[in-house]
Design an enzyme around this catalytic site. Structure first.
Site, PDB file in Angstrom:
ATOM      1  N   CYS A  58       0.820  -1.214   0.000  1.00 26.11           N
ATOM      2  CA  CYS A  58       0.000   0.000   0.000  1.00 26.11           C
ATOM      3  C   CYS A  58       0.853   1.262   0.000  1.00 26.11           C
ATOM      4  CB  CYS A  58      -0.944   0.007   1.200  1.00 26.11           C
ATOM      5  SG  CYS A  58      -0.118  -0.036   2.800  1.00 26.11           S
ATOM      6  N   ASN A  59       2.125   1.152   0.415  1.00 25.48           N
ATOM      7  CA  ASN A  59       2.931   2.381   0.455  1.00 25.48           C
ATOM      8  C   ASN A  59       4.144   2.391  -0.465  1.00 25.48           C
ATOM      9  OD1 ASN A  59       4.921   0.900   1.935  1.00 25.48           O
ATOM     10  ND2 ASN A  59       3.838   1.345   3.832  1.00 25.48           N
ATOM     11  N   ASP A 118       6.391  -1.251  11.316  1.00 22.64           N
ATOM     12  CA  ASP A 118       5.516  -2.135  10.544  1.00 22.64           C
ATOM     13  C   ASP A 118       6.392  -3.055   9.703  1.00 22.64           C
ATOM     14  OD1 ASP A 118       3.684  -3.400   8.984  1.00 22.64           O
ATOM     15  OD2 ASP A 118       2.752  -1.602   8.170  1.00 22.64           O
ATOM     16  N   GLN A 124       6.509  -9.715   2.411  1.00 19.10           N
ATOM     17  CA  GLN A 124       6.406  -9.445   0.978  1.00 19.10           C
ATOM     18  C   GLN A 124       7.695  -9.818   0.259  1.00 19.10           C
ATOM     19  OE1 GLN A 124       4.350  -7.723  -1.323  1.00 19.10           O
ATOM     20  NE2 GLN A 124       2.533  -7.415  -0.060  1.00 19.10           N
ATOM     21  N   THR A 194     -11.569  -8.665   2.391  1.00 22.37           N
ATOM     22  CA  THR A 194     -10.923  -9.523   3.397  1.00 22.37           C
ATOM     23  C   THR A 194      -9.596 -10.085   2.885  1.00 22.37           C
ATOM     24  OG1 THR A 194     -12.306 -11.370   2.637  1.00 22.37           O
ATOM     25  CG2 THR A 194     -13.055 -10.158   4.584  1.00 22.37           C
ATOM     26  N   GLY A 195      -8.837  -9.216   2.180  1.00 23.07           N
ATOM     27  CA  GLY A 195      -7.467  -9.586   1.835  1.00 23.07           C
ATOM     28  C   GLY A 195      -6.592  -9.463   3.065  1.00 23.07           C
TER      29      GLY A 195
END
Length: 418
Positions: A58-59, A118, A124, A194-195
């Site tokens: 997301c970032n 985080d 990932q 709901t990922g």
């Protein structure tokens, strides 16, 4: 360092963009879903790229890989996303060789995360490496580097408190709700999507709000049911989305769609509604914020929040950086060794040829020549000579290139290394 002797003289690059310069809309243009990532890797394989790894969160979206020029990697990214080269150039970064290595350490250990501490990115990186390896798109350099970053990440988690408590986009959203909504346990909460982020958000909602009025909706209902079953929550059909939004006080959107899934038409205009959009690209249309009864908050706003937990973590940054410096130095030391390994190998081969020629000459001259002893003695001498050269190259990294060139010239090793 000109190249790393892993990929035909190519350089190791990081190309990408992150929350630091690219807003949510631009990051959305370069977001890579799983299918797009797979297609990108397959094309990289076809184009002869030896080793490549890509991440998209997301970032940030990044590609790590070997290339003659970074544009080879930039082109791949743009061809498999909605972003353009012109957009990329305005907000992107390109790191080469040692700087690219250092960047992966910063990212993989959470120090470059949008919310300090985080560590989602390390998962990932692991998953991306596995995906690349399945396609034969890794090499010993990339595997060693990823493992080093994983090692640094584990040490930072174990030896510092930089990740104490929960800090992530999922936690930040729940924290925002707790700080801004009264009587949270009595409010109706709808989670759409709901990922991974949705699941994490759901877990944080259950843990911190003590709310039993949480409803889940996902385009694929069975995925929502798996999450709901774990927490004993209610699941509704995707067709019921508008009706459920009407009944909700809080809507959390965490879908992976490339276009907005929540529009003005879905919102009931006579009831206050807090909407948290945790998606990249944005999944709530911007004009929803124009509705007087709606408070719309995007994850970029959530990530700017500071609290006592995050402020406390700042004090552990120096220790985390010390660990990174230590592990990164070990990796770079190994890298230097790999750099001169072909020359040492060629030197050993050249000395062995010289030895064999000399022993043949001596056999013809000396009666009862002792082959066994001559082999043992000469091989030990070769071993000692090559060890001295290797130790010199290890200990004096500043002149490694000059030393390698001299060794190659003196012993005429160029042909042996081809």
């Amino acid at each position: 360092m000109e190249n790393f002797h892993f990929s035909g003289g190519k350089h190791f690059y990081t190309i990408g963009l992150s929350y630091k310069k690219a807003d949510a809309e631009i990051r959305g243009h370069f977001s890579l879903g799983e299918e797009a990532k797979q297609r990108l890797l397959e094309q990289a394989n076809e184009e002869g790229i030896e080793a490549i790894l890509t991440t998209s969160t997301c970032n940030r979206t990044e590609i790590y890989g070997f290339a003659h020029h970074p544009f080879e990697l930039i082109k791949l990214l743009c061809e498999h996303t909605h972003g353009t080269v012109e957009e990329f150039e305005k907000v992107a970064y390109v790191h080469k060789n040692k700087k690219a290595i250092a960047h992966m350490f910063q990212v993989g250990t959470g120090l470059d995360s949008q919310i300090l501490g985080d560590f989602e990115i390390i998962s990932q990186l692991k998953n991306s490496f596995v995906q690349s390896k399945k396609l034969g798109l890794t090499n010993v350099f990339l595997e060693r580097l990823v493992n080093a970053v994983i090692q640094a990440s584990k040490r930072i988690k174990n030896e510092t408190e930089i990740s104490s408590g929960a800090t992530s986009v999922a936690f930040a959203s729940v924290q925002y709700i707790l700080n801004n909504i009264e009587n949270i346990s009595q409010k109706n909460i709808l989670l759409f999507g709901t990922g991974k982020i949705g699941r994490n958000t759901c877990e944080n909602l259950v843990k911190h709000t003590k709310n039993h009025h949480i409803t889940l909706i996902n385009r694929t209902k069975d995925k929502a049911e798996k999450v709901a079953g774990k927490f004993n929550l209610l699941v509704k059909d995707y067709a019921d989305l508008q009706a459920e939004i009407r009944n909700s006080d809080i809507l959390i959107v965490a879908t992976g769609a490339h276009n907005p899934t929540i529009s003005k038409e879905l919102i009931y205009a006579k009831k206050d509604l807090l909407i948290l959009d945790l998606s990249i690209p944005k999944n709530v249309a911007d004009d929803v914020a124009e509705l007087s009864n709606v408070k719309l908050v995007h994850l970029d706003q959530l990530s700017k929040m500071t609290d006592a937990t995050l402020e406390r973590r700042q004090q552990f940054i120096p220790k985390a950086k010390e660990i990174i410096v230590e592990v990164e130095a070990e990796f770079n030391k190994w890298l230097e060794t790999r750099k001169f390994a072909p020359t040492i190998k060629a030197l050993k081969k050249k000395l062995k040829t010289m030895k064999d020629d000399e022993l043949d000459f001596q056999r013809r001259k000396i009666t009862d020549f002792n082959d066994e002893q001559a082999e043992i003695i000469s091989n030990r001498i070769i071993q000692k000579i090559t060890k001295h050269f290797a130790n010199h190259l290890k200990s004096d990294s500043e002149t490694t290139d000059e030393s390698l060139e001299l060794i190659q010239k003196v012993f005429q090793l160029e042909e042996l290394q081809k």
